[in-house]
Scaffold this active site. Structure first.
Site, short mmCIF file in Angstrom:
data_model
loop_
_atom_site.label_atom_id
_atom_site.label_comp_id
_atom_site.label_asym_id
_atom_site.label_seq_id
_atom_site.Cartn_x
_atom_site.Cartn_y
_atom_site.Cartn_z
N ARG A 180 -9.31 6.10 1.76
CA ARG A 180 -8.20 5.44 2.31
C ARG A 180 -8.18 3.94 1.82
O ARG A 180 -7.68 2.84 1.88
CB ARG A 180 -8.95 4.47 3.64
CG ARG A 180 -9.03 5.84 4.38
CD ARG A 180 -8.17 6.74 4.85
NE ARG A 180 -8.50 7.39 6.45
CZ ARG A 180 -8.94 8.86 5.70
NH1 ARG A 180 -8.39 9.30 4.68
NH2 ARG A 180 -9.18 9.19 6.44
N SER A 229 -7.67 4.25 13.69
CA SER A 229 -9.29 3.54 13.10
C SER A 229 -9.67 2.55 12.74
O SER A 229 -9.62 1.93 11.32
CB SER A 229 -10.07 4.85 12.52
OG SER A 229 -10.22 5.71 13.23
N GLU A 299 -11.53 -0.40 7.88
CA GLU A 299 -10.43 0.09 7.34
C GLU A 299 -8.83 -0.74 7.90
O GLU A 299 -8.18 -0.12 6.58
CB GLU A 299 -10.58 2.09 8.47
CG GLU A 299 -9.03 2.87 7.49
CD GLU A 299 -9.04 3.66 7.97
OE1 GLU A 299 -9.90 4.82 8.52
OE2 GLU A 299 -7.91 4.51 8.74
C1 LIG Z 1 -2.34 5.45 16.31
C2 LIG Z 1 -2.68 5.63 15.27
C3 LIG Z 1 -3.50 6.85 14.97
C4 LIG Z 1 -3.69 6.21 13.49
N1 LIG Z 1 -4.51 7.57 12.47
C5 LIG Z 1 -4.74 7.41 11.35
C6 LIG Z 1 -4.87 9.10 10.86
O1 LIG Z 1 -4.92 10.05 11.42
N2 LIG Z 1 -5.44 9.19 9.20
C7 LIG Z 1 -5.43 7.73 8.24
O2 LIG Z 1 -5.71 7.60 7.37
N3 LIG Z 1 -4.71 6.96 9.35
C8 LIG Z 1 -4.42 7.13 10.89
N4 LIG Z 1 -3.46 5.58 11.44
C9 LIG Z 1 -3.57 4.10 10.17
C10 LIG Z 1 -1.97 3.70 9.88
O3 LIG Z 1 -0.90 5.42 10.47
C11 LIG Z 1 -2.30 4.60 8.57
O4 LIG Z 1 -2.58 4.60 7.17
C12 LIG Z 1 -0.99 4.66 7.95
O5 LIG Z 1 -0.44 5.52 6.69
C13 LIG Z 1 -0.56 3.28 7.53
O6 LIG Z 1 1.18 3.01 7.01
P1 LIG Z 1 1.67 1.72 7.45
O7 LIG Z 1 3.29 1.88 7.32
O8 LIG Z 1 1.85 1.44 9.57
O9 LIG Z 1 1.15 0.56 6.65
P2 LIG Z 1 0.71 -0.73 6.84
O10 LIG Z 1 -0.12 -1.35 8.62
O11 LIG Z 1 1.98 -1.86 7.17
O12 LIG Z 1 0.33 -1.09 5.81
C14 LIG Z 1 -0.86 -0.86 5.38
C15 LIG Z 1 -1.76 -1.15 4.10
O13 LIG Z 1 -0.49 -0.95 3.30
C16 LIG Z 1 -0.36 -2.18 2.05
N5 LIG Z 1 1.49 -1.12 2.06
C17 LIG Z 1 2.05 -1.17 3.34
N6 LIG Z 1 3.06 -0.06 2.46
C18 LIG Z 1 2.88 -0.77 1.28
C19 LIG Z 1 4.15 -0.24 0.23
N7 LIG Z 1 5.47 0.37 -0.04
N8 LIG Z 1 3.64 -0.61 -1.82
C20 LIG Z 1 2.39 -1.52 -1.08
N9 LIG Z 1 2.04 -1.79 -0.35
C21 LIG Z 1 1.69 -1.14 1.04
C22 LIG Z 1 0.00 -3.59 2.94
O14 LIG Z 1 0.23 -4.20 2.45
C23 LIG Z 1 -1.51 -2.80 4.02
O15 LIG Z 1 -2.35 -3.34 3.15
C24 LIG Z 1 -2.86 5.41 13.16
C25 LIG Z 1 -2.67 3.77 13.19
C26 LIG Z 1 -2.54 4.43 14.85
C27 LIG Z 1 -2.30 3.25 15.28
#
Ligand SMILES: Cc1cc2nc3c(=O)[nH]c(=O)nc-3n(C[C@H](O)[C@H](O)[C@H](O)COP(=O)(O)OP(=O)(O)OC[C@H]3O[C@@H](n4cnc5c(N)ncnc54)[C@H](O)[C@@H]3O)c2cc1C
Length: 307
Positions: A180, A229, A299
């Site tokens: 992660r 998570s 996480e």
């Molecule tokens: C219902 C649900 C189910 C989920 N299931 C999973 C799963 O099965 N597996 C899993 O791994 N995760 C899961 N997640 C968590 C999440 O969806 C993932 O980690 C996802 O990849 C995060 O993407 P995001 O664009 O929302 O990132 P954000 O929440 O916007 O950011 C997350 C982190 O990444 C950084 N970030 C974002 N974009 C960039 C960029 N372009 N450059 C540099 N840093 C950046 C942010 O600063 C922050 O530190 C789930 C979440 C929910 C709500």
């Protein structure tokens, strides 16, 4: 005053929206978070580069976000500039390694768009992302994963921008992924990624995606706002199982509750504040450590100031 001045300067270099004092609870998937000084939506890589180098030269803290699905912003909000890449979401086909199939996506693209495009073209490899609600940038940064696969298994290259606005392309073998987490400097911005896929059967890929989505619906409390998570899975056993065994499912602080359906999800029952969520996180960590000796590590990314 500082916000007005900086917003005015940013508006001169960015054509996308620039908002001041916007509450982050309207953006985070868990629905909590105080105001950010500034929230900006750059419209292209060039203006993003100007913005990032300006903020660095000015010494203004900034953070890049995608879909906000793994972020908890504290109730006092974020002092600095939140840079959303939602306007940078192009997706296209690309040649993968050794002439195989591949896809290219800008960081703001939804993972779900990537999954749909690959399925439509009969490219296998991204099925595990089905149902993960993140953006490509967020998924690469978090090395998002499910069902035994992670971003690191399908990445061919990633385009990064450093805090001075310089862009570099990194091949997979130059990148260090952990559970992660992609190991890059905190302020590096992920601009885009190319994924190497393999030829597959369209109907098999679609069936696998359906199966995964159905499994997720059965296990996750998708009817509530959450951040996915909350804790990383320790080596001993899944965090959700530890929390369940401790009898903590259903525990509630204010409007935040440990899901009855999945122990590793904290849900917003409607009125949660970030402090309710962070307090539940601390209670679970303390109980897990006291009763099993296991240290649960979040996480989710927790940002900003206490109210
Ligand atoms: C219902 C649900 C189910 C989920 N299931 C999973 C799963 O099965 N597996 C899993 O791994 N995760 C899961 N997640 C968590 C999440 O969806 C993932 O980690 C996802 O990849 C995060 O993407 P995001 O664009 O929302 O990132 P954000 O929440 O916007 O950011 C997350 C982190 O990444 C950084 N970030 C974002 N974009 C960039 C960029 N372009 N450059 C540099 N840093 C950046 C942010 O600063 C922050 O530190 C789930 C979440 C929910 C709500």
């Amino acid at each position: 005053m500082m916000n007005e001045e900086i917003c005015r300067d940013i508006r001169q270099m960015v054509s996308g929206k620039v908002l001041s004092g916007e509450r982050m609870s309207g953006y985070t998937s868990i629905g909590v978070g105080g105001p950010a000084d500034v929230l900006v939506f750059p419209d292209g890589f060039e203006e993003l580069g100007r913005l990032v180098s300006f903020l660095t030269a000015r010494g203004t803290p900034f953070v890049t976000v995608g879909n906000w699905t793994n972020i908890i912003v504290r109730d006092g909000g974020y002092r600095g500039v939140v840079v959303s890449l939602k306007n940078l979401g192009a997706v296209s086909l690309r040649e993968g390694t050794a002439g195989g199939p591949g896809v290219y996506a800008q960081a703001g693209a939804n993972l779900s768009d990537l999954v749909s495009l690959s399925a439509e073209k009969g490219f296998a490899g991204l099925e595990f992302c089905a149902g993960i609600p993140g953006s490509v940038g967020g998924a690469v940064k978090m090395n998002a994963g499910a069902y035994g696969s992670e971003m690191k298994d399908v990445i061919q290259s990633v385009t990064l921008m450093d805090r001075s606005g310089h862009v570099r392309e990194c091949d997979r073998d130059q990148l260090v992924f952990h559970y992660r987490r992609l190991d890059i400097p905190d302020e590096d911005v992920i601009l885009a990624a190319t994924f190497r896929l393999s030829p597959g059967q369209k109907d098999e890929i679609t069936a696998k995606i359906r199966e995964i989505v159905t499994k997720r619906r059965g296990k996750h409390p998708l009817e509530y706002k959450s951040a996915g998570s909350i804790f990383k899975n320790p080596q001993e056993k899944p965090a959700g199982r530890i929390i369940e065994d401790l009898g903590l499912k259903g525990m509630q602080v204010g409007g935040a509750k440990i899901s009855e359906k999945h122990g590793n999800f904290i849900i917003n029952t409607g009125t949660a504040q970030a402090k309710d969520v962070t307090m539940l996180i601390e209670i679970v960590q303390q109980a897990a450590y006291d009763r099993t000796g296991i240290r649960l590590e979040p996480e989710v990314v927790i940002l900003g100031e206490e109210a």
